[in-house]
Design a protein around this motif. Structure first.
Motif, PDB file in Angstrom:
ATOM      1  N   UNK A 161      -8.000  23.204 -33.093  1.00 15.46           N
ATOM      2  CA  UNK A 161      -7.734  23.978 -31.849  1.00 15.46           C
ATOM      3  C   UNK A 161      -8.763  23.381 -30.657  1.00 15.46           C
ATOM      4  N   UNK A 162      -9.850  23.462 -31.194  1.00 13.10           N
ATOM      5  CA  UNK A 162     -10.801  22.907 -30.087  1.00 13.10           C
ATOM      6  C   UNK A 162     -10.518  21.571 -29.559  1.00 13.10           C
ATOM      7  N   UNK A 163     -10.095  20.511 -30.426  1.00 10.15           N
ATOM      8  CA  UNK A 163      -9.615  19.376 -29.910  1.00 10.15           C
ATOM      9  C   UNK A 163      -8.433  19.281 -29.012  1.00 10.15           C
ATOM     10  N   UNK A 164      -7.320  20.275 -29.581  1.00  7.39           N
ATOM     11  CA  UNK A 164      -6.252  20.412 -28.789  1.00  7.39           C
ATOM     12  C   UNK A 164      -6.585  20.812 -27.383  1.00  7.39           C
ATOM     13  N   UNK A 165      -7.585  21.803 -27.274  1.00  2.00           N
ATOM     14  CA  UNK A 165      -7.993  22.501 -26.139  1.00  2.00           C
ATOM     15  C   UNK A 165      -8.752  21.367 -25.131  1.00  2.00           C
ATOM     16  N   UNK A 166      -9.412  20.504 -25.760  1.00  2.00           N
ATOM     17  CA  UNK A 166     -10.339  19.472 -25.210  1.00  2.00           C
ATOM     18  C   UNK A 166      -9.240  18.597 -24.561  1.00  2.00           C
ATOM     19  N   UNK A 167      -8.135  18.102 -25.416  1.00  2.00           N
ATOM     20  CA  UNK A 167      -7.279  17.265 -24.810  1.00  2.00           C
ATOM     21  C   UNK A 167      -6.276  17.621 -23.742  1.00  2.00           C
ATOM     22  N   UNK A 168      -5.945  18.917 -23.790  1.00  2.00           N
ATOM     23  CA  UNK A 168      -5.346  19.607 -22.679  1.00  2.00           C
ATOM     24  C   UNK A 168      -6.294  19.560 -21.345  1.00  2.00           C
ATOM     25  N   UNK A 169      -7.477  20.064 -21.704  1.00  2.00           N
ATOM     26  CA  UNK A 169      -8.253  19.892 -20.305  1.00  2.00           C
ATOM     27  C   UNK A 169      -8.516  18.781 -19.915  1.00  2.00           C
ATOM     28  N   UNK A 170      -8.588  17.670 -20.629  1.00  2.00           N
ATOM     29  CA  UNK A 170      -8.697  16.129 -20.235  1.00  2.00           C
ATOM     30  C   UNK A 170      -7.519  15.763 -19.574  1.00  2.00           C
ATOM     31  N   UNK A 171      -6.506  15.757 -19.941  1.00  2.00           N
ATOM     32  CA  UNK A 171      -5.083  15.774 -19.567  1.00  2.00           C
ATOM     33  C   UNK A 171      -4.864  16.006 -18.063  1.00  2.00           C
ATOM     34  N   UNK A 172      -5.207  17.462 -17.801  1.00  2.00           N
ATOM     35  CA  UNK A 172      -4.965  18.110 -16.529  1.00  2.00           C
ATOM     36  C   UNK A 172      -5.945  17.592 -15.921  1.00  2.00           C
ATOM     37  N   UNK A 173      -7.102  17.180 -16.003  1.00  2.00           N
ATOM     38  CA  UNK A 173      -8.291  16.931 -15.071  1.00  2.00           C
ATOM     39  C   UNK A 173      -7.712  15.321 -14.861  1.00  2.00           C
ATOM     40  N   UNK A 174      -7.252  14.594 -15.583  1.00  2.00           N
ATOM     41  CA  UNK A 174      -6.894  13.195 -15.411  1.00  2.00           C
ATOM     42  C   UNK A 174      -5.540  13.106 -14.571  1.00  2.00           C
ATOM     43  N   UNK A 175      -4.669  14.190 -14.592  1.00  2.00           N
ATOM     44  CA  UNK A 175      -3.696  14.280 -13.635  1.00  2.00           C
ATOM     45  C   UNK A 175      -4.072  14.483 -12.135  1.00  2.00           C
ATOM     46  N   UNK A 176      -5.043  15.301 -11.983  1.00  2.00           N
ATOM     47  CA  UNK A 176      -5.709  15.347 -10.694  1.00  2.00           C
ATOM     48  C   UNK A 176      -6.322  14.120 -10.145  1.00  2.00           C
ATOM     49  N   UNK A 177      -7.179  13.532 -10.914  1.00  2.00           N
ATOM     50  CA  UNK A 177      -7.709  12.326 -10.672  1.00  2.00           C
ATOM     51  C   UNK A 177      -6.823  11.383 -10.151  1.00  2.00           C
ATOM     52  N   UNK A 178      -5.868  11.308 -10.868  1.00  2.00           N
ATOM     53  CA  UNK A 178      -4.613  10.112 -10.472  1.00  2.00           C
ATOM     54  C   UNK A 178      -4.046  10.207  -9.115  1.00  2.00           C
ATOM     55  N   UNK A 179      -4.138  11.596  -8.688  1.00  2.00           N
ATOM     56  CA  UNK A 179      -3.553  11.969  -7.309  1.00  2.00           C
ATOM     57  C   UNK A 179      -4.633  11.701  -6.389  1.00  2.00           C
ATOM     58  N   UNK A 180      -5.799  11.651  -6.512  1.00  2.00           N
ATOM     59  CA  UNK A 180      -7.177  11.587  -5.701  1.00  2.00           C
ATOM     60  C   UNK A 180      -6.984  10.388  -4.773  1.00  2.00           C
ATOM     61  N   UNK A 181      -6.764   9.341  -5.322  1.00  2.00           N
ATOM     62  CA  UNK A 181      -7.093   8.265  -4.408  1.00  2.00           C
ATOM     63  C   UNK A 181      -5.927   7.961  -3.536  1.00  2.00           C
ATOM     64  N   UNK A 182      -4.884   8.326  -3.468  1.00  2.00           N
ATOM     65  CA  UNK A 182      -3.766   8.622  -2.579  1.00  2.00           C
ATOM     66  C   UNK A 182      -4.123   9.389  -1.343  1.00  2.00           C
ATOM     67  N   UNK A 183      -4.641  10.605  -1.909  1.00  2.00           N
ATOM     68  CA  UNK A 183      -5.026  11.520  -0.884  1.00  2.00           C
ATOM     69  C   UNK A 183      -6.475  11.187  -0.064  1.00  2.00           C
ATOM     70  N   UNK A 184      -7.291  10.593  -0.872  1.00  2.00           N
ATOM     71  CA  UNK A 184      -8.322   9.992   0.066  1.00  2.00           C
ATOM     72  C   UNK A 184      -7.758   8.951   0.901  1.00  2.00           C
ATOM     73  N   UNK A 185      -6.957   8.084   0.697  1.00  2.00           N
ATOM     74  CA  UNK A 185      -6.504   7.016   1.556  1.00  2.00           C
ATOM     75  C   UNK A 185      -5.835   7.551   2.801  1.00  2.00           C
ATOM     76  N   UNK A 186      -4.986   8.831   2.505  1.00  2.00           N
ATOM     77  CA  UNK A 186      -4.548   9.320   3.650  1.00  2.00           C
ATOM     78  C   UNK A 186      -5.320  10.053   4.543  1.00  2.00           C
TER      79      UNK A 186
END
Length: 92
Positions: free
Chosen positions: A55-80
């Motif tokens: 369960x700990x690994x699954x929760x960690x994977x979920x938190x990492x995936x959620x953070x990664x989605x935000x980071x992927x959006x960040x460069x385009x927002x920063x450029x804008x």
């Protein structure tokens, strides 16, 4: 110390040592991790009954995936924003 995420084998070792009744400091020494890392891991991922490494690994994977989605959006927002600031737009 450099930041590293815990691996699934480390989580299984934490679980085994925790079940044996070892303190968080002892677990940290055994795994060459800081005791605060062990404390945070158990606090974040323990259920009311126990610490489950799967369960700990699954929760960690979920938190990492959620953070990664935000980071992927960040460069385009920063450029804008940089482009608008370059055009002398107000940050507001």
């Amino acid at each position: 110390m450099e930041y590293r995420q815990l691996t699934q084998p480390q989580r299984y070792l934490i679980h085994a040592h925790y079940d044996l009744g070892m303190s968080q400091r002892q677990i940290g020494r055994e795994l060459n991790l800081h005791s605060s890392t062990i404390r945070r891991e158990i606090r974040r991922n323990a259920t009311a009954d126990d610490y489950d490494p799967e369960q700990a690994q699954a929760l960690s994977d979920h938190r990492h995936h959620t953070a990664t989605k935000w980071i992927k959006r960040l460069p385009s927002m920063m450029a804008a924003v940089a482009g608008q600031l370059g055009e002398e737009w107000s940050p507001q």
